[in-house]
Design an enzyme around this catalytic site. Structure first.
Site, PDB file in Angstrom:
ATOM      1  CB  SER A 126      -0.974   0.194   1.191  1.00 25.84           C
ATOM      2  OG  SER A 126      -1.647  -1.307   1.137  1.00 25.84           O
ATOM      3  N   PRO A 128       0.482   5.841  -0.336  1.00 25.67           N
ATOM      4  CG  PRO A 128       1.526   7.837   0.593  1.00 25.67           C
ATOM      5  CD  PRO A 128       1.691   6.320   0.024  1.00 25.67           C
ATOM      6  N   GLY A 131      -3.993   2.083  -2.767  1.00 32.06           N
ATOM      7  CA  GLY A 131      -4.427   1.275  -1.721  1.00 32.06           C
ATOM      8  C   GLY A 131      -5.200   0.254  -2.167  1.00 32.06           C
ATOM      9  CB  SER A 132      -9.057  -0.347  -3.545  1.00 34.64           C
ATOM     10  OG  SER A 132      -9.437  -0.583  -2.179  1.00 34.64           O
ATOM     11  CB  ILE A 337     -26.273  -9.159  24.259  1.00 36.21           C
ATOM     12  CG1 ILE A 337     -26.908  -9.601  23.184  1.00 36.21           C
ATOM     13  CG2 ILE A 337     -26.306 -10.032  25.616  1.00 36.21           C
ATOM     14  CD1 ILE A 337     -26.323 -11.010  22.577  1.00 36.21           C
ATOM     15  CD  GLU A 363      -3.476  -9.489   4.903  1.00 38.51           C
ATOM     16  OE1 GLU A 363      -3.914 -10.691   4.002  1.00 38.51           O
ATOM     17  OE2 GLU A 363      -2.652  -9.705   5.702  1.00 38.51           O
ATOM     18  N   GLY A 364      -7.326  -5.970   1.477  1.00 38.24           N
ATOM     19  CA  GLY A 364      -8.220  -5.806   0.418  1.00 38.24           C
ATOM     20  C   GLY A 364      -9.721  -5.383   1.036  1.00 38.24           C
ATOM     21  CB  SER A 366     -16.082  -5.606   2.228  1.00 38.16           C
ATOM     22  OG  SER A 366     -15.646  -5.962   3.707  1.00 38.16           O
TER      23      SER A 366
HETATM   24  N1  CAA Z   1      -5.075 -13.692  -7.261  1.00 33.96           N
HETATM   25  C1  CAA Z   1      -4.455 -13.535  -8.383  1.00 33.96           C
HETATM   26  N2  CAA Z   1      -4.212 -12.970  -9.499  1.00 33.96           N
HETATM   27  C2  CAA Z   1      -4.817 -11.801  -9.260  1.00 33.96           C
HETATM   28  C3  CAA Z   1      -5.804 -11.450  -8.390  1.00 33.96           C
HETATM   29  C4  CAA Z   1      -5.938 -12.549  -7.113  1.00 33.96           C
HETATM   30  N3  CAA Z   1      -6.735 -12.481  -6.136  1.00 33.96           N
HETATM   31  N4  CAA Z   1      -6.337 -10.412  -8.440  1.00 33.96           N
HETATM   32  C5  CAA Z   1      -5.818  -9.773  -9.589  1.00 33.96           C
HETATM   33  N5  CAA Z   1      -5.037 -10.667 -10.111  1.00 33.96           N
HETATM   34  C6  CAA Z   1      -4.092 -10.703 -11.402  1.00 33.96           C
HETATM   35  C7  CAA Z   1      -5.028 -10.625 -12.437  1.00 33.96           C
HETATM   36  O1  CAA Z   1      -5.203 -11.897 -12.929  1.00 33.96           O
HETATM   37  C8  CAA Z   1      -3.979  -9.754 -13.341  1.00 33.96           C
HETATM   38  O2  CAA Z   1      -2.972 -10.418 -13.938  1.00 33.96           O
HETATM   39  P1  CAA Z   1      -2.639 -10.572 -15.449  1.00 33.96           P
HETATM   40  O3  CAA Z   1      -2.204  -9.146 -15.855  1.00 33.96           O
HETATM   41  O4  CAA Z   1      -1.483 -11.527 -15.582  1.00 33.96           O
HETATM   42  O5  CAA Z   1      -3.961 -11.039 -16.361  1.00 33.96           O
HETATM   43  C9  CAA Z   1      -3.324  -8.729 -12.517  1.00 33.96           C
HETATM   44  O6  CAA Z   1      -3.569  -9.331 -11.225  1.00 33.96           O
HETATM   45  C10 CAA Z   1      -3.943  -7.276 -12.633  1.00 33.96           C
HETATM   46  O7  CAA Z   1      -5.243  -7.550 -12.226  1.00 33.96           O
HETATM   47  P2  CAA Z   1      -6.464  -6.552 -13.144  1.00 33.96           P
HETATM   48  O8  CAA Z   1      -6.291  -6.311 -14.353  1.00 33.96           O
HETATM   49  O9  CAA Z   1      -7.604  -7.048 -12.595  1.00 33.96           O
HETATM   50  O10 CAA Z   1      -6.326  -5.074 -12.150  1.00 33.96           O
HETATM   51  P3  CAA Z   1      -7.083  -4.267 -11.470  1.00 33.96           P
HETATM   52  O11 CAA Z   1      -6.270  -2.871 -11.238  1.00 33.96           O
HETATM   53  O12 CAA Z   1      -8.311  -3.966 -12.163  1.00 33.96           O
HETATM   54  O13 CAA Z   1      -7.488  -4.839 -10.227  1.00 33.96           O
HETATM   55  C11 CAA Z   1      -7.176  -5.333  -7.949  1.00 33.96           C
HETATM   56  C12 CAA Z   1      -6.401  -5.481  -9.226  1.00 33.96           C
HETATM   57  C13 CAA Z   1      -7.938  -6.900  -7.774  1.00 33.96           C
HETATM   58  C14 CAA Z   1      -8.323  -4.449  -7.439  1.00 33.96           C
HETATM   59  C15 CAA Z   1      -5.908  -5.549  -6.935  1.00 33.96           C
HETATM   60  O14 CAA Z   1      -5.239  -4.388  -7.241  1.00 33.96           O
HETATM   61  C16 CAA Z   1      -6.490  -5.734  -5.363  1.00 33.96           C
HETATM   62  O15 CAA Z   1      -6.606  -6.698  -5.016  1.00 33.96           O
HETATM   63  N6  CAA Z   1      -6.408  -4.547  -4.661  1.00 33.96           N
HETATM   64  C17 CAA Z   1      -6.613  -4.878  -3.369  1.00 33.96           C
HETATM   65  C18 CAA Z   1      -5.272  -4.658  -2.723  1.00 33.96           C
HETATM   66  C19 CAA Z   1      -4.868  -5.127  -1.334  1.00 33.96           C
HETATM   67  O16 CAA Z   1      -5.568  -6.155  -1.052  1.00 33.96           O
HETATM   68  N7  CAA Z   1      -4.070  -4.561  -0.547  1.00 33.96           N
HETATM   69  C20 CAA Z   1      -3.832  -5.205   0.962  1.00 33.96           C
HETATM   70  C21 CAA Z   1      -2.620  -4.243   1.479  1.00 33.96           C
HETATM   71  S1  CAA Z   1      -1.654  -5.543   2.371  1.00 33.96           S
HETATM   72  C22 CAA Z   1      -2.420  -5.532   3.715  1.00 33.96           C
HETATM   73  O17 CAA Z   1      -3.407  -4.763   4.084  1.00 33.96           O
HETATM   74  C23 CAA Z   1      -1.529  -6.208   4.617  1.00 33.96           C
HETATM   75  C24 CAA Z   1      -1.333  -5.722   6.147  1.00 33.96           C
HETATM   76  O18 CAA Z   1      -0.681  -4.677   6.411  1.00 33.96           O
HETATM   77  C25 CAA Z   1      -2.109  -6.398   7.118  1.00 33.96           C
END
Ligand code: CAA
Length: 379
Positions: A126, A128, A131-132, A337, A363-364, A366
């Site tokens: 992540s 600034p 994020g998503s 409760i 971690e993403g 909802s």
């Molecule tokens: N598993 C495997 N591959 C994935 C995937 C998944 N869940 N989600 C996306 N991908 C792959 C796609 O297949 C694509 O691969 P190719 O280019 O090889 O085809 C690539 O990733 C890009 O995906 P998109 O074209 O769909 O890209 P997008 O920008 O439209 O969407 C997204 C991507 C799903 C929104 C992604 O950016 C995402 O998951 N965002 C959320 C990020 C996140 O979870 N952050 C958490 C931070 S870490 C954290 O919180 C840890 C902590 O400290 C507790």
């Protein structure tokens, strides 16, 4: 279909439950107030094998399956979700990713101390403005001789202050967009690496979250995890497993809320009888129990698929989406409760709500889980 846990899985669950009750519970409230990081607890968890549960013993881990891991995560988080997230990030985002994608050199040097709990890891995706929208990475790495010079800022980094090793995603070829992102393992203390102050959070207060930054930070080429350009792929694959861990954290909070509600409703009297005898309370408890059970089944299904080597992307997202909502809903009902007592620190349930909320965000979010689920269904 077999719903029975194995003897080993039951033993791990019991071991985690006892450790949580004996070693974590006594200081959980105090640490929620002081925000003090649970150093001693994490050290002991490392010695017991809880920090590298799924890593092979060849690399210092406990060599257990994902089902055992989620059972332990839920038990630890039931008592203290702050400890739960420290454990989750080290296990599923750092150790799992390194074991599956890093070179033997990196595994020998970094995975062994991480999996055996001597060192702590963090996962830095992540930013600034990313994020998503995680592909929008601004952190950049440029090749300089045998090293890479990293510049940029990462934020919301769990274990950000106290980790020793950081998995850092950075752009190495902007033209290729997400296919130009690379993962680097960066050691704390590398010149140019800096940490900002610890965030003052609503919940999971004794885990540490902060921004980290890199200014001409030189990282050896051999510290690339997997390959140049595979960093986004690495992050997504690693997060799929991470989401099962966070779902288990949420399950622990929901279970704690249910248990507290059952206990309280057996003691508290209103209108001349224990409140457990009122249908208003019974319905809430029944609904909470169904939600807890359903989220447990989703989590175990995702974990079992992962253990069987099958695709678990959709199930992991479903488990996290559902279990995090259940955690928030159950914590809210537990407060209801408990009435006024639920609104004060003494009765714990207000902390469950504060801790639960983050499981719908990190971690993403909802909303992102819904994106992942829909894309899997519609592809
Ligand atoms: N598993 C495997 N591959 C994935 C995937 C998944 N869940 N989600 C996306 N991908 C792959 C796609 O297949 C694509 O691969 P190719 O280019 O090889 O085809 C690539 O990733 C890009 O995906 P998109 O074209 O769909 O890209 P997008 O920008 O439209 O969407 C997204 C991507 C799903 C929104 C992604 O950016 C995402 O998951 N965002 C959320 C990020 C996140 O979870 N952050 C958490 C931070 S870490 C954290 O919180 C840890 C902590 O400290 C507790």
């Amino acid at each position: 279909m077999n719903f029975e846990l194995t003897e080993e899985q039951l033993m791990i669950q019991q071991m985690a439950r006892e450790f949580a009750q004996e070693k974590i519970a006594p200081t959980a409230v105090e640490r929620d107030i002081s925000t003090e990081f649970p150093f001693e607890i994490i050290k002991e968890m490392g010695e017991l094998g809880f920090m590298g549960m799924m890593v092979s013993p060849d690399y210092g881990g406990a060599g257990l399956d994902t089902v055992s891991y989620v059972l332990a995560m839920a038990e630890i988080s039931k008592v203290d979700a702050s400890v739960g997230v420290v454990m989750s990030v080290n296990n599923s985002l750092v150790c799992w990713g390194l074991e599956h994608y890093a070179s033997d050199f990196l595994k020998e040097k970094y995975l062994i101390p991480l999996a055996s709990g001597q060192k702590l890891g963090a996962f830095a995706l992540s930013e600034p403005e990313a994020g998503s929208d995680a592909t929008n990475q601004h952190t950049e790495a440029v090749k300089v001789g045998d090293n890479w010079s990293v510049n940029g800022i990462k934020n919301w980094i769990t274990n950000g202050k106290n980790a020793d090793y950081y998995l850092v995603m950075a752009q190495t070829n902007r033209e290729l967009r997400h296919k130009g992102i690379t993962t680097f393992l960066i050691e704390k203390g590398t010149p140019g690496f800096d940490q900002a102050k610890k965030e003052d959070k609503l919940g999971i207060r004794s885990s540490d979250t902060c921004s980290i930054s890199f200014s001409d930070c030189l990282v050896p080429h051999e510290n690339i995890v997997w390959e140049e350009g595979k960093g986004f792929n690495f992050a997504m694959k690693t997060l799929n497993g991470g989401r099962i861990g966070i779902a288990a954290q949420a399950l622990g909070i929901a279970e704690a809320s249910l248990e507290a509600s059952i206990n309280y409703s057996k003691q508290r009297k209103a209108f001349g009888t224990e409140i457990k005898n009122h249908q208003a309370i019974q319905f809430k408890i029944a609904d909470m129990a169904v939600q807890v059970e359903a989220s447990k089944l989703l989590i175990l299904e995702a974990a079992a698929l992962k253990d069987a080597g099958k695709d678990y992307t959709k199930q992991a997202a479903m488990a996290k989406l559902y279990a995090s909502k259940v955690a928030v809903d159950c914590a809210l009902e537990a407060i209801q409760i408990h009435g006024g007592y639920g609104y004060v620190r003494e009765y714990l349930v207000e902390r469950y709500l504060r801790d639960a909320k983050i499981t719908e965000i990190y971690e993403g979010t909802s909303e992102i889980q819904r994106v992942v689920i829909a894309r899997e269904l519609l592809k």
